[in-house]
Design an enzyme around this catalytic site. Structure first.
Site, PDB file in Angstrom:
ATOM      1  N   GLY A  40     -11.225  -1.439   5.855  1.00 30.20           N
ATOM      2  CA  GLY A  40     -10.136  -1.741   4.933  1.00 30.20           C
ATOM      3  C   GLY A  40     -10.011  -0.698   3.837  1.00 30.20           C
ATOM      4  O   GLY A  40     -11.009  -0.166   3.349  1.00 30.20           O
ATOM      5  N   LEU A  43      -7.313  -2.061  -2.307  1.00 33.07           N
ATOM      6  CA  LEU A  43      -8.001  -1.719  -3.556  1.00 33.07           C
ATOM      7  C   LEU A  43      -9.505  -1.799  -3.388  1.00 33.07           C
ATOM      8  O   LEU A  43     -10.242  -0.925  -3.846  1.00 33.07           O
ATOM      9  CB  LEU A  43      -7.549  -2.659  -4.665  1.00 33.07           C
ATOM     10  CG  LEU A  43      -6.117  -2.426  -5.135  1.00 33.07           C
ATOM     11  CD1 LEU A  43      -5.761  -3.427  -6.214  1.00 33.07           C
ATOM     12  CD2 LEU A  43      -5.953  -1.007  -5.655  1.00 33.07           C
ATOM     13  N   ALA A  44      -9.985  -2.857  -2.727  1.00 32.91           N
ATOM     14  CA  ALA A  44     -11.427  -3.040  -2.591  1.00 32.91           C
ATOM     15  C   ALA A  44     -12.030  -1.938  -1.718  1.00 32.91           C
ATOM     16  O   ALA A  44     -12.993  -1.272  -2.120  1.00 32.91           O
ATOM     17  CB  ALA A  44     -11.722  -4.413  -2.006  1.00 32.91           C
ATOM     18  N   HIS A 266       2.543 -19.377  -4.075  1.00 30.53           N
ATOM     19  CA  HIS A 266       3.099 -18.732  -5.265  1.00 30.53           C
ATOM     20  C   HIS A 266       4.466 -19.326  -5.600  1.00 30.53           C
ATOM     21  O   HIS A 266       5.313 -19.446  -4.727  1.00 30.53           O
ATOM     22  CB  HIS A 266       3.219 -17.230  -5.010  1.00 30.53           C
ATOM     23  CG  HIS A 266       3.437 -16.423  -6.237  1.00 30.53           C
ATOM     24  ND1 HIS A 266       4.578 -16.516  -6.981  1.00 30.53           N
ATOM     25  CD2 HIS A 266       2.654 -15.508  -6.852  1.00 30.53           C
ATOM     26  CE1 HIS A 266       4.482 -15.683  -8.010  1.00 30.53           C
ATOM     27  NE2 HIS A 266       3.336 -15.064  -7.958  1.00 30.53           N
ATOM     28  N   ARG A 330      -0.062 -20.914 -11.434  1.00 27.92           N
ATOM     29  CA  ARG A 330       0.770 -20.939 -10.234  1.00 27.92           C
ATOM     30  C   ARG A 330       0.781 -22.278  -9.521  1.00 27.92           C
ATOM     31  O   ARG A 330       1.820 -22.735  -9.057  1.00 27.92           O
ATOM     32  CB  ARG A 330       0.271 -19.867  -9.269  1.00 27.92           C
ATOM     33  CG  ARG A 330       0.508 -18.511  -9.838  1.00 27.92           C
ATOM     34  CD  ARG A 330      -0.049 -17.433  -8.970  1.00 27.92           C
ATOM     35  NE  ARG A 330       0.364 -16.154  -9.542  1.00 27.92           N
ATOM     36  CZ  ARG A 330      -0.009 -14.977  -9.087  1.00 27.92           C
ATOM     37  NH1 ARG A 330      -0.827 -14.910  -8.044  1.00 27.92           N
ATOM     38  NH2 ARG A 330       0.410 -13.870  -9.642  1.00 27.92           N
ATOM     39  N   LEU A 441      -6.061  -7.859  -8.350  1.00 26.08           N
ATOM     40  CA  LEU A 441      -6.225  -6.412  -8.446  1.00 26.08           C
ATOM     41  C   LEU A 441      -7.498  -6.117  -9.226  1.00 26.08           C
ATOM     42  O   LEU A 441      -8.288  -5.244  -8.869  1.00 26.08           O
ATOM     43  CB  LEU A 441      -5.007  -5.788  -9.135  1.00 26.08           C
ATOM     44  CG  LEU A 441      -3.660  -6.054  -8.452  1.00 26.08           C
ATOM     45  CD1 LEU A 441      -2.531  -5.322  -9.172  1.00 26.08           C
ATOM     46  CD2 LEU A 441      -3.683  -5.614  -6.993  1.00 26.08           C
TER      47      LEU A 441
HETATM   48  C1  LIG Z   1       3.644  -9.374  -2.773  1.00 25.23           C
HETATM   49  C2  LIG Z   1       2.318  -9.470  -3.466  1.00 25.23           C
HETATM   50  C3  LIG Z   1       2.219  -9.182  -4.822  1.00 25.23           C
HETATM   51  C4  LIG Z   1       1.003  -9.262  -5.484  1.00 25.23           C
HETATM   52  N1  LIG Z   1       0.951  -8.970  -6.810  1.00 25.23           N
HETATM   53  C5  LIG Z   1      -0.243  -9.011  -7.448  1.00 25.23           C
HETATM   54  C6  LIG Z   1      -0.338  -8.678  -8.827  1.00 25.23           C
HETATM   55  O1  LIG Z   1       0.655  -8.344  -9.483  1.00 25.23           O
HETATM   56  N2  LIG Z   1      -1.540  -8.727  -9.414  1.00 25.23           N
HETATM   57  C7  LIG Z   1      -2.671  -9.076  -8.732  1.00 25.23           C
HETATM   58  O2  LIG Z   1      -3.748  -9.072  -9.327  1.00 25.23           O
HETATM   59  N3  LIG Z   1      -2.607  -9.390  -7.414  1.00 25.23           N
HETATM   60  C8  LIG Z   1      -1.431  -9.376  -6.762  1.00 25.23           C
HETATM   61  N4  LIG Z   1      -1.382  -9.698  -5.427  1.00 25.23           N
HETATM   62  C9  LIG Z   1      -2.617  -9.956  -4.680  1.00 25.23           C
HETATM   63  C10 LIG Z   1      -3.300  -8.638  -4.334  1.00 25.23           C
HETATM   64  O3  LIG Z   1      -2.340  -7.668  -4.016  1.00 25.23           O
HETATM   65  C11 LIG Z   1      -4.250  -8.736  -3.157  1.00 25.23           C
HETATM   66  O4  LIG Z   1      -5.058  -9.852  -3.277  1.00 25.23           O
HETATM   67  C12 LIG Z   1      -5.148  -7.522  -3.103  1.00 25.23           C
HETATM   68  O5  LIG Z   1      -4.393  -6.359  -3.135  1.00 25.23           O
HETATM   69  C13 LIG Z   1      -6.038  -7.529  -1.889  1.00 25.23           C
HETATM   70  O6  LIG Z   1      -6.721  -6.298  -1.823  1.00 25.23           O
HETATM   71  P1  LIG Z   1      -7.852  -6.057  -0.768  1.00 25.23           P
HETATM   72  O7  LIG Z   1      -8.366  -4.692  -1.012  1.00 25.23           O
HETATM   73  O8  LIG Z   1      -8.829  -7.162  -0.818  1.00 25.23           O
HETATM   74  O9  LIG Z   1      -7.153  -6.161   0.672  1.00 25.23           O
HETATM   75  P2  LIG Z   1      -5.814  -5.518   1.283  1.00 25.23           P
HETATM   76  O10 LIG Z   1      -5.077  -4.695   0.328  1.00 25.23           O
HETATM   77  O11 LIG Z   1      -5.127  -6.630   1.969  1.00 25.23           O
HETATM   78  O12 LIG Z   1      -6.365  -4.516   2.358  1.00 25.23           O
HETATM   79  C14 LIG Z   1      -6.877  -4.917   3.583  1.00 25.23           C
HETATM   80  C15 LIG Z   1      -7.260  -3.689   4.348  1.00 25.23           C
HETATM   81  O13 LIG Z   1      -8.034  -4.060   5.463  1.00 25.23           O
HETATM   82  C16 LIG Z   1      -7.526  -3.454   6.628  1.00 25.23           C
HETATM   83  N5  LIG Z   1      -7.857  -4.349   7.725  1.00 25.23           N
HETATM   84  C17 LIG Z   1      -7.615  -5.686   7.821  1.00 25.23           C
HETATM   85  N6  LIG Z   1      -8.093  -6.166   8.973  1.00 25.23           N
HETATM   86  C18 LIG Z   1      -8.649  -5.118   9.610  1.00 25.23           C
HETATM   87  C19 LIG Z   1      -9.299  -4.968  10.863  1.00 25.23           C
HETATM   88  N7  LIG Z   1      -9.515  -6.000  11.674  1.00 25.23           N
HETATM   89  N8  LIG Z   1      -9.707  -3.726  11.217  1.00 25.23           N
HETATM   90  C20 LIG Z   1      -9.511  -2.662  10.399  1.00 25.23           C
HETATM   91  N9  LIG Z   1      -8.918  -2.751   9.214  1.00 25.23           N
HETATM   92  C21 LIG Z   1      -8.490  -3.968   8.830  1.00 25.23           C
HETATM   93  C22 LIG Z   1      -6.071  -3.253   6.369  1.00 25.23           C
HETATM   94  O14 LIG Z   1      -5.552  -2.232   7.180  1.00 25.23           O
HETATM   95  C23 LIG Z   1      -6.101  -2.875   4.899  1.00 25.23           C
HETATM   96  O15 LIG Z   1      -6.397  -1.517   4.771  1.00 25.23           O
HETATM   97  C24 LIG Z   1      -0.152  -9.641  -4.762  1.00 25.23           C
HETATM   98  C25 LIG Z   1      -0.057  -9.943  -3.418  1.00 25.23           C
HETATM   99  C26 LIG Z   1       1.168  -9.891  -2.769  1.00 25.23           C
HETATM  100  C27 LIG Z   1       1.263 -10.311  -1.348  1.00 25.23           C
END
Ligand SMILES: Cc1cc2nc3c(=O)[nH]c(=O)nc-3n(C[C@H](O)[C@H](O)[C@H](O)COP(=O)(O)OP(=O)(O)OC[C@H]3O[C@@H](n4cnc5c(N)ncnc54)[C@H](O)[C@@H]3O)c2cc1C
Ligand code: FES
Lengths: 642, 251
Positions: A40, A43-44, A266, A330, A441
């Site tokens: 993935g 952000l994380a 939401h 929310r 985020l």
């Molecule tokens: C429309 C929207 C607006 C939002 N606005 C906000 C906000 O304003 N403030 C806030 O704090 N939060 C907000 N959120 C929530 C926040 O964006 C997410 O919770 C956060 O970005 C998740 O980040 P992440 O790194 O955990 O995962 P993600 O960004 O979901 O990344 C997942 C990654 O894993 C990879 N992946 C998944 N499965 C597999 C697999 N099987 N094999 C290989 N790769 C895989 C994907 O390709 C991707 O790169 C929002 C969410 C949405 C939907």
């Protein structure tokens, strides 16, 4: 399954420092000998890959999209919280901690949340240093806005594109490590299986999305940063490829899954408007800073909104919750929207919408100011709905958005499988039963930039691992399992599509089942009905799904089929979890447990625990384990936003 | 609900080594509330039910921010509507009876993977060449330590809004990636944090751009016309200044 949260001893405010001091380290010269797989690049994942690469570990990073920059995090709009107290409005680490714990309805672990609040300020500093163009005041200082569930202004933002800018910051740090050779980036590779050797996570099996090739990758630790599972509901605000596959595969190999029923709905999304619809679009919570939510008082009111005078409007959030008004959390806002629509006061052609009105804000601040703040959101809305929110109120309705549930992790973000860590939305750690806006985020970046390096160092420093490589038998069997599963998915396709179902048809059916029975309001009867429907749906899928093409090249139907197959299995965990928790808390409203005013009624006596589900085989019911939640620093109270 | 009937001529190609060709499809009763990609979903669902292979196309966020989607519609990258991505283009833009020609983003630097799916990893390598501030995690100063005027932050944000979709490259007669590269260079050149590596950055990114096979800019301005995020070609002028400064100052 043993659940040891490994919470450091000592006073809350000193735990993180104490923990860092007590954690083992890896000598810089030795770090190159350790390989870390990161799945993935949201952000994380991007922040973790960059940070571990900088420290000198050998990192191999995977994602589904063609570039790491396109992860779902890119779509986050509104902002990111941090306890900087730049506004001098009484914010502090304590307050961010308390707001988050309370916002989560006292179902999160104190120590994790406190640490999150502690590192929140560093995140902003880090992002500014990377060149993230946050919004600024005229004097040059960073600007803030307010988000739900807080009475201070602590949300940092970059127009309505905060997620994009933070992700591009992390992506740039990741790009630098790719260039330096510390991170090997493998885009368009989907993780299909976790490989566990001698009880430790030692690698993954991937499928190349372009060529269909199945490959093994070995490492000393695996980080899942694979996001949330909101797409189980088919319609959600998540990106189309968001899935539960990686987490579910890990679960089937022994990782406990925590609170799977905690799904955030939401309140401000563009309402559903047709059966062809592929996803729902979020309108950022920041809009509730200036927008006023209302419905007509009379349920038969057919007038267009502009002709409904003030006295015939019900600003139900302001009336019911005078101190938080439109900025209630929310879950509260969503539930109230549903309640209004259930009473027949919904607006629009489907009657499943409420108004979000900017007229007063425009009158007060002028068109230019309001447009500057929300212009890109208004344009997005206008593209989809074909009306201009500067002239007519928006119509909004709740939609599936975020999953607080996720892989269970201890204080180090390690799952119940040693060497397997989960970061970001993929874990369950910080948001309890409801996440506050702008906190995902923060959590993703806290995990990736500031927490995981300590955990990984400590893991490598305190354990000796036998060498392993991809010739190990476990890799061979896992590869074979993945290949078999793909052949099994393709099995029905030989004799053509007639009498068959498509992947999307099944996915939509699953989505409706979950939305109706495991959505905004849940009850025993509905949940049991959903549970009883699942086996048929699964059977229908495996017996009848038709997938065109082959498994050995780019096949988007096959990709989706694999993910839907996992959602179908995972849905059972969601429903069982919702059934077990007979109290209401945060997002989880059990209709059997409400206050007289229809607010969620918690039952701390019986349910102050994290539910952790253990997979025990396809034909067996999962086991429930409980991590008791201990509150030493806050006193759980009935949440009130009145 | 308004509906329209359409004829689609879509580019089908098995992979980069195979020859491609246009296939013609007809679609009936497309609701004008649909997005362009939802219209393609309907087509693909129909093809699946006929036992044919659906059209491969990239997409993820479906709200115009991830930069994953993109195709050339009737000769215009992302289609006829201004400042939108393909996923934000809505069918109300079209009329019943229209024939739409749909092709992938074509460029020497973007090999075709299948149908409308192309490989844009060249963009990633341009960023890897220097599209960042070289700092590690930790040890940074307070976010408010260096004031940045709101005008500067806004200008930088204008450039940072690039989503890396590749429409600029696909629409440029020379296949240049100047708009993309200049957006990143501008974002960082405008901010105090970008100053220390300013000269080196422009040199390195331009060099990588050339190495990837992107063409040169001859001021055609097509890129600006199709950019879904309204990135201005003034950024290209800034890139050129940064690049020249780098050469003159001997880096
Ligand atoms: C429309 C929207 C607006 C939002 N606005 C906000 C906000 O304003 N403030 C806030 O704090 N939060 C907000 N959120 C929530 C926040 O964006 C997410 O919770 C956060 O970005 C998740 O980040 P992440 O790194 O955990 O995962 P993600 O960004 O979901 O990344 C997942 C990654 O894993 C990879 N992946 C998944 N499965 C597999 C697999 N099987 N094999 C290989 N790769 C895989 C994907 O390709 C991707 O790169 C929002 C969410 C949405 C939907
Ligand atoms: S699908 Fe993300 S920009 Fe179109």
């Amino acid at each position: 399954m043993e659940l040891n949260a490994k919470i450091p001893s000592g006073p809350l405010s000193e735990k993180w420092d104490t923990h860092r001091f007590q954690s083992k380290l890896v000598n810089p010269a030795n770090r190159r000998k350790y390989k870390v797989i990161v799945v993935g690049t949201g952000l994380a994942g991007a922040s973790a890959s960059a940070t571990l690469g900088e420290l000198g570990y050998k990192v191999e990073t995977f994602c589904i999209s063609d570039s790491p920059r396109r992860a779902h995090s890119i779509a986050a709009q509104g902002g990111i919280n941090a306890a900087k107290n730049y506004q001098n409005d009484g914010d502090s680490v304590e307050r961010l901690f308390y707001d988050t714990i309370k916002g989560g309805d006292f179902r999160a672990r104190e120590a994790n949340v406190y640490r999150l609040a502690q590192v929140s300020g560093n995140i902003i500093d880090q992002c500014v240093a990377q060149g993230v163009p946050f919004a600024r005041e005229y004097g040059g200082n960073l600007a803030n806005r307010s988000f739900g569930g807080a009475q201070v202004s602590r949300t940092f933002y970059a127009r309505g594109q905060t997620g994009q800018q933070l992700l591009l910051g992390a992506y740039s740090a990741l790009s630098r490590q790719i260039k330096n050779g510390n991170v090997t980036m493998r885009p368009r590779k989907e993780m299909m299986e976790l490989v566990v050797i001698d009880g430790r996570a030692r690698g993954i099996i991937t499928r190349d999305i372009i060529t269909g090739e199945i490959q093994s990758h070995c490492a000393d630790a695996v980080l899942l940063c694979t996001g949330g599972y909101g797409n189980a509901y088919f319609l959600s605000t998540n990106a189309m490829a968001s899935n539960v596959t990686a987490a579910w595969r890990a679960c089937k190999k022994g990782a406990g899954f925590a609170n799977p029923s905690f799904v955030q709905i939401h309140p401000t999304c563009i309402p559903v408007h047709g059966t062809f619809q592929s996803k729902l679009t979020l309108m950022s919570e920041s809009l509730r800073n200036d927008g006023r939510v209302w419905v007509p008082k009379d349920k038969d009111d057919q007038r267009p909104p502009s002709q409904i005078p003030e006295e015939d409007r019900d600003y139900y959030l302001e009336n019911k919750y005078p101190s938080f008004g439109n900025l209630v959390p929310r879950d509260v806002a969503s539930r109230n929207a549903k309640e209004q629509c259930d009473q027949g006061k919904g607006v629009g052609s489907t009657k499943l919408a409420v108004y979000l009105d900017f007229a007063d804000a425009i009158k007060r601040d002028g068109e230019e100011t309001i447009f500057r703040k929300y212009g890109n959101l208004f344009q997005m809305y206008e593209k989809i709905v074909d009306t201009d929110p500067m002239k007519d109120p928006m119509m909004i309705y709740p939609a599936v958005h975020y999953t607080m549930g996720g892989l269970w992790v201890d204080y180090n973000l390690m799952t119940t499988i040693p060497g397997l860590f989960a970061l970001g939305e993929c874990n369950f750690s910080d948001h309890g039963a409801n996440r506050l806006g702008a906190s995902a985020l923060m959590q993703g970046l806290a995990d990736g930039y500031f927490v995981i390096s300590t955990s990984v160092g400590s893991y490598f420093g305190s354990e000796t691992m036998a060498p392993a490589d991809t010739t190990h038998e476990e890799f061979k069997t896992s590869e074979q399992n993945v290949a078999d599963r793909i052949s099994r998915l393709m099995r029905n396709s030989g004799d053509g599509p007639s009498g068959k179902v498509t992947v999307d048809e099944i996915h939509k059916e699953l989505g409706r089942l979950l939305w109706d029975n495991c959505g905004m309001a849940r009850n025993k009867e509905g949940l049991e009905h959903a549970l009883s429907r699942l086996p048929d749906l699964k059977k229908e899928f495996w017996d009848n799904v038709y997938i065109p093409g082959t498994g050995s090249d780019l096949n988007q139907s096959l990709e989706r089929a694999g993910r839907v197959a996992d959602f179908l299995e995972f849905a059972e965990f969601m429903i069982r979890d919702a059934l077990d928790r007979k109290e209401s808390c945060g997002c989880h409203l059990r209709e059997e447990s409400q206050t007289e005013e229809n607010e969620a009624l918690r039952d701390d006596e019986n349910y102050s625990y994290v539910s952790v589900w253990e997979y025990t085989g396809a034909d067996n019911e999962p086991n429930l384990h409980k991590e008791p939640l201990v509150f030493e620093n806050v006193t759980p109270s009935q949440r009130s936003y009145k | 609900m308004n509906t329209i009937d359409l004829t689609l001529k879509i580019w089908r190609q098995k992979d980069n080594d195979s020859l491609g060709n246009f296939e013609t499809y007809t679609l009936r009763d497309i609701t004008t509330d649909m997005s362009f990609l939802e219209m393609l979903d309907v087509l693909n669902e129909n093809l699946t039910k006929e036992g044919k292979e659906p059209v491969a196309f990239d997409h993820d966020c479906r709200e115009g921010i991830c930069g994953m989607c993109g195709a050339v519609v009737d000769g215009v990258a992302h289609g006829p509507d201004k400042e939108v991505t393909l996923c934000q283009l809505h069918m109300r833009t079209f009329n019943t009876g229209d024939t739409l020609v749909i092709e992938p983003f074509r460029s020497r630097a973007f090999p075709i993977r299948k149908d409308l799916v192309v490989d844009r990893s060249a963009f990633d390598r341009v960023i890897q060449a220097g599209g960042y501030v070289s700092i590690n995690t930790g040890g940074t100063i307070d976010g408010n330590a260096i004031p940045i005027s709101s005008e500067t932050a806004e200008l930088s944000m204008d450039a940072a809004a690039c989503i890396g979709c590749g429409a600029c490259v696909a629409s440029c007669p020379n296949g240049a990636a100047m708009l993309f590269t200049s957006a990143k260079i501008s974002q960082l050149a405008l901010l105090p944090q970008g100053q220390p590596e300013r000269k080196k950055r422009a040199q390195a990114m331009v060099q990588q751009m050339d190495a990837e096979g992107f063409g040169h800019c001859t001021n055609e301005k097509e890129c600006e016309m199709v950019c879904p995020k309204g990135i201005s070609i003034r950024n290209i002028a800034r890139l050129n200044r940064e690049y020249m400064k780098g050469i003159l100052m001997g880096e």
